[in-house]
Scaffold this active site. Structure first.
Site, mmCIF file in Angstrom:
data_model
loop_
_atom_site.group_PDB
_atom_site.id
_atom_site.type_symbol
_atom_site.label_atom_id
_atom_site.label_comp_id
_atom_site.label_asym_id
_atom_site.label_seq_id
_atom_site.Cartn_x
_atom_site.Cartn_y
_atom_site.Cartn_z
ATOM 1 N N SER A 237 -0.164 3.047 3.734
ATOM 2 C CA SER A 237 0.578 2.542 2.612
ATOM 3 C C SER A 237 2.031 2.706 3.285
ATOM 4 O O SER A 237 2.345 1.956 4.265
ATOM 5 C CB SER A 237 0.757 3.309 1.493
ATOM 6 N N ASP B 273 -6.813 -4.217 -3.493
ATOM 7 C CA ASP B 273 -5.631 -3.162 -3.546
ATOM 8 C C ASP B 273 -4.715 -4.043 -4.499
ATOM 9 O O ASP B 273 -4.208 -5.070 -4.373
ATOM 10 C CB ASP B 273 -4.864 -3.395 -2.200
ATOM 11 N N HIS C 153 -6.460 0.658 -3.303
ATOM 12 C CA HIS C 153 -5.588 1.493 -2.667
ATOM 13 C C HIS C 153 -5.874 2.763 -2.155
ATOM 14 O O HIS C 153 -5.550 3.703 -2.762
ATOM 15 C CB HIS C 153 -4.006 1.396 -3.313
#
Length: 223
Positions: free
Chosen positions: A118, A172, A203
């Protein structure tokens, strides 16, 4: 600005000859990914040191100014105005300092992989593409380029051929698949060596990914 980062270090059973620096996501810490080491299922005699640094704490605009660990401020959901570039550049210095610490300790730069998830993946891509010495690889999980659909400025010639592993979840809802795809396309257009893998996940990180990451790391370090 102090560039030294607190971190969790997981040493191999044998003397380390390679290093993975793994950057966590927004609001997490190095402790969030440290448990990934045994989950990778690497050979018992692997010689990889894993370093999981903690990002500094700062206010994050998109979260109402709440203070949390972050590599940079996130200003909006607009991919082209999402990352506070001054913060990105400051964290790049911290990441480079971590790499240089390992080089000073006797690990050659081409035996160092820069990885991240991320926001940490954003930093691994940005920092790795611009680091002046050759790295073993760059791993970018569920992330994007802070510069949107274009490559960063001042790219390093030393890492033009460095293998890049990009993985992203098809479901995601934090970093849309489209954001990862834009990064992939910019990298491929720029002539970079990218392996792109997608998974039926949100995610997150799932076991199927870890198998591929393990295989990729062993290839990078020829173990």
């Amino acid at each position: 600005m102090s560039v030294s980062l607190e971190r969790i270090v997981v040493e191999p059973k044998t003397q380390a000859t390679a290093v993975v620096i793994w950057l966590h996501g927004l609001g997490d810490s190095g402790a969030g990914f440290a448990p990934v080491v045994p989950a990778l299922g690497l050979p018992a005699d692997h010689a990889i040191r894993f370093i999981f640094p903690h990002a500094p704490e700062q206010a994050v605009t998109i979260n109402g100014g709440y203070v949390m660990r972050a590599w940079y401020d996130i200003k909006s959901m607009d991919l082209h105005d999402r990352a506070d570039m001054q913060g990105v550049l400051e964290s790049e210095k911290r990441v480079a300092a971590l790499i240089n610490e390992q080089i000073a300790a006797g690990i050659a730069s081409e035996r160092i992989v820069l990885a991240g998830f991320s926001q940490g993946g954003v930093m691994s891509l940005f920092s790795g593409l611009r680091f002046p010495e050759q790295l073993a690889g760059i791993m970018a999980l569920s992330c994007y380029l802070p510069t949107g659909d274009v490559l960063p400025a001042e790219l390093s010639a030393a890492n033009r051929n460095t293998p890049i592993l990009q993985q992203h979840g098809l479901q995601d809802d934090v970093v849309p698949l489209s954001a990862g795809t834009l990064a992939k396309e910019a990298l491929i257009t720029g002539g970079y060596n990218v392996v792109w893998q997608t998974y039926p996940m949100p995610h997150s990180v799932i076991p199927a990914q870890l198998k591929e990451i393990s295989k990729w790391l062993l290839q990078r370090f020829e173990m």
